[in-house]
Design a protein around this motif. Structure first.
Motif, short mmCIF file in Angstrom:
data_model
loop_
_atom_site.label_atom_id
_atom_site.label_comp_id
_atom_site.label_asym_id
_atom_site.label_seq_id
_atom_site.Cartn_x
_atom_site.Cartn_y
_atom_site.Cartn_z
N LEU A 112 0.81 -1.22 0.00
CA LEU A 112 0.00 0.00 0.00
C LEU A 112 0.85 1.27 0.00
O LEU A 112 0.30 2.38 0.09
CB LEU A 112 -0.94 0.00 1.21
CG LEU A 112 -2.03 -1.07 1.19
CD1 LEU A 112 -2.76 -1.11 2.53
CD2 LEU A 112 -3.02 -0.81 0.06
N LYS A 113 2.18 1.08 -0.08
CA LYS A 113 3.11 2.21 -0.15
C LYS A 113 2.91 3.18 1.02
O LYS A 113 2.77 4.39 0.84
CB LYS A 113 2.95 2.94 -1.49
CG LYS A 113 3.29 2.07 -2.69
CD LYS A 113 3.13 2.85 -4.00
CE LYS A 113 3.66 2.06 -5.18
NZ LYS A 113 2.97 0.78 -5.40
N ARG A 114 2.92 2.63 2.23
CA ARG A 114 2.73 3.43 3.44
C ARG A 114 4.06 3.98 3.98
O ARG A 114 4.27 3.99 5.18
CB ARG A 114 2.03 2.59 4.51
CG ARG A 114 0.58 2.28 4.21
CD ARG A 114 -0.26 3.56 4.25
NE ARG A 114 -1.68 3.29 4.12
CZ ARG A 114 -2.49 3.03 5.14
NH1 ARG A 114 -2.02 2.99 6.37
NH2 ARG A 114 -3.77 2.80 4.93
N GLY A 115 4.95 4.40 3.12
CA GLY A 115 6.23 4.94 3.55
C GLY A 115 7.36 4.32 2.77
O GLY A 115 7.15 3.45 1.91
N THR A 116 8.57 4.76 3.06
CA THR A 116 9.74 4.16 2.44
C THR A 116 9.99 2.79 3.06
O THR A 116 9.44 2.46 4.12
CB THR A 116 10.98 5.04 2.66
OG1 THR A 116 11.29 5.07 4.07
CG2 THR A 116 10.74 6.47 2.16
N ALA A 117 10.83 2.00 2.41
CA ALA A 117 11.17 0.68 2.93
C ALA A 117 11.76 0.78 4.33
O ALA A 117 11.45 -0.02 5.22
CB ALA A 117 12.13 -0.04 1.99
N GLU A 118 12.60 1.80 4.53
CA GLU A 118 13.23 1.99 5.83
C GLU A 118 12.19 2.35 6.90
O GLU A 118 12.24 1.85 8.02
CB GLU A 118 14.29 3.10 5.75
CG GLU A 118 15.51 2.74 4.91
CD GLU A 118 15.26 2.85 3.41
OE1 GLU A 118 14.21 3.42 3.01
OE2 GLU A 118 16.10 2.35 2.64
N GLU A 119 11.25 3.23 6.55
CA GLU A 119 10.21 3.63 7.49
C GLU A 119 9.31 2.46 7.86
O GLU A 119 8.95 2.27 9.02
CB GLU A 119 9.38 4.77 6.89
CG GLU A 119 10.12 6.09 6.79
CD GLU A 119 9.38 7.12 5.95
OE1 GLU A 119 9.71 8.31 6.08
OE2 GLU A 119 8.50 6.73 5.15
N ILE A 120 8.94 1.67 6.86
CA ILE A 120 8.06 0.52 7.09
C ILE A 120 8.75 -0.51 7.97
O ILE A 120 8.14 -1.06 8.90
CB ILE A 120 7.62 -0.09 5.74
CG1 ILE A 120 6.66 0.86 5.01
CG2 ILE A 120 6.95 -1.45 5.96
CD1 ILE A 120 6.36 0.46 3.59
N THR A 121 10.02 -0.76 7.71
CA THR A 121 10.77 -1.72 8.52
C THR A 121 10.93 -1.23 9.95
O THR A 121 10.77 -2.00 10.91
CB THR A 121 12.16 -1.98 7.90
OG1 THR A 121 11.98 -2.56 6.60
CG2 THR A 121 12.97 -2.94 8.76
N ALA A 122 11.21 0.05 10.11
CA ALA A 122 11.37 0.61 11.46
C ALA A 122 10.08 0.50 12.25
O ALA A 122 10.09 0.14 13.44
CB ALA A 122 11.82 2.07 11.37
N ARG A 123 8.96 0.81 11.61
CA ARG A 123 7.65 0.69 12.27
C ARG A 123 7.37 -0.77 12.64
O ARG A 123 6.89 -1.06 13.74
CB ARG A 123 6.56 1.22 11.32
CG ARG A 123 5.14 0.89 11.70
CD ARG A 123 4.68 1.58 12.94
NE ARG A 123 3.25 1.35 13.16
CZ ARG A 123 2.66 1.45 14.33
NH1 ARG A 123 3.35 1.80 15.40
NH2 ARG A 123 1.37 1.23 14.46
N ALA A 124 7.68 -1.67 11.72
CA ALA A 124 7.46 -3.10 11.99
C ALA A 124 8.29 -3.57 13.18
O ALA A 124 7.80 -4.32 14.03
CB ALA A 124 7.78 -3.93 10.75
N MET A 125 9.52 -3.12 13.26
CA MET A 125 10.38 -3.54 14.37
C MET A 125 9.86 -2.99 15.70
O MET A 125 9.98 -3.66 16.74
CB MET A 125 11.82 -3.09 14.13
CG MET A 125 12.52 -3.84 13.00
SD MET A 125 12.52 -5.65 13.18
CE MET A 125 13.46 -5.83 14.70
N GLU A 126 9.28 -1.79 15.68
CA GLU A 126 8.65 -1.25 16.89
C GLU A 126 7.52 -2.16 17.35
O GLU A 126 7.36 -2.44 18.54
CB GLU A 126 8.11 0.15 16.61
CG GLU A 126 9.15 1.23 16.47
CD GLU A 126 8.52 2.57 16.12
OE1 GLU A 126 7.27 2.68 16.18
OE2 GLU A 126 9.27 3.50 15.78
#
Length: 249
Positions: free
Chosen positions: A114-128
Motif C-alpha cells: 500500500l506504499k505506506r512509507g519508504t522501505a526503511e520507514e516501514i521496517t522501522a515501524r514493523a520492528m517497533e
C-alpha cells in the motif's frame, strides 16, 4: 459521536438467518467483548465488520461516515471497499500468517503493497511493533519456527501495521494451549492501556470481565443482553445469559 455505529445488520446463509438486526455503538479507546455460545453469530458479526462477509441489510459507520450499506452494496466499487476495510484490523483465531515470510516480512507486506512509507520507514515501524509484542528475537523466524502464542503475537503486530482505528480479535486464544494463552492476553491488555479501540470475540470470561468497557452477549443471531461487565456478569437479566454463565463457571 461514537467511533463505530452498527445499525440493524442482518446476514443469512441460505435460509439460515445468522444475524438478526444487530445494532450497537463503540466509543474511541473503548474495548467491547462479544460473548456467547458457538453458533450465536459472533464470528459472523466480526467478519461482516471486516467485510469478509457482507450483510444483506444494515449499515456500518466509522467517525460518522457510512462505510457500508447493505442495500447499496452493489453501488460500492472494489477500490472503495478495500479503502473501507482499512478502518479495521482483524486477528484471526488460527493466526493466518503467511508461511513463506518471516515475522518481519508478514508485518511489512501490507504497508509495502500500500506504499505506506519508504522501505526503511516501514521496517522501522514493523520492528517497533515486533518489540511491543515481545518478539524482538524472533523477527527473522518463520511461522513454523514459532509457538502458537508467538504466532498469535506476530498476527497482532501484523494487524497493527496499518494502524487501524478498530482492532478486532476473533477468539484470539482458542487455538492455544492454556500456558500460551496468558502471553497473548497480556499483549491485548497492554493495547488497552494505549487506548486502542478493540472488539474481542472471546470465550475467556475472566478476561472479558477484566479488560472490557462493555459486553455484548449474543444468542441465536441477536444481542440478548448488553452492558458493562459488572452488570452482565454480576446481575444478568436474561435467562439464556444466566444459563450460559453458569455453564462457564
Amino acid at each position: 459521536m461514537a467511533l463505530l455505529e452498527v445499525k440493524d445488520l442482518t446476514k443469512s446463509f441460505g435460509k439460515t438467518e445468522v444475524l438478526k438486526g444487530i445494532s450497537f455503538s463503540l466509543e474511541q479507546g473503548k474495548v467491547l467483548s462479544i460473548i456467547g455460545s458457538s453458533g450465536g453469530g459472533k464470528s459472523t458479526l466480526l467478519r461482516c465488520l471486516n467485510f469478509l462477509e457482507f450483510a444483506e441489510k444494515g449499515t456500518i459507520s466509522v467517525n460518522g461516515e457510512t462505510v457500508y450499506d447493505g442495500e447499496k452494496r452493489g453501488e460500492t466499487s472494489e477500490a472503495r471497499m478495500r479503502e473501507n476495510r482499512l478502518h479495521f484490523g482483524l486477528v484471526f483465531q488460527q493466526f493466518n500468517l503467511f508461511p513463506q515470510y518471516d515475522v518481519l516480512g508478514n508485518i511489512t507486506l501490507a504497508p509495502t503493497l500500500l506504499k505506506r512509507g519508504t522501505a526503511e520507514e516501514i521496517t522501522a515501524r514493523a520492528m517497533e511493533l515486533i518489540k511491543r509484542v515481545g518478539l524482538e528475537d524472533k523477527a527473522h523466524n518463520y511461522p513454523c519456527q514459532l509457538s502458537g502464542g508467538q504466532q498469535q503475537r506476530a498476527a497482532i503486530a501484523r494487524a497493527l501495521a496499518l494502524d487501524p482505528e478498530i482492532l478486532c480479535f476473533d477468539e484470539p486464544t482458542s487455538a492455544l494451549d492454556p500456558e500460551l494463552t496468558g502471553e497473548v492476553l497480556k499483549v491485548i491488555r497492554e493495547l488497552k492501556e494505549l487506548d486502542r479501540t478493540m472488539i474481542i470475540v472471546t470465550h475467556e470470561m475472566n478476561f472479558a470481565r477484566d479488560v472490557s468497557d462493555d459486553i455484548i452477549f449474543m444468542a441465536n443471531g441477536e444481542i440478548e443482553e448488553q452492558g458493562p461487565p459488572e452488570q452482565v456478569f454480576g446481575f444478568p437479566k436474561s435467562e439464556i445469559l444466566k444459563k450460559f454463565l453458569k455453564d462457564y463457571s
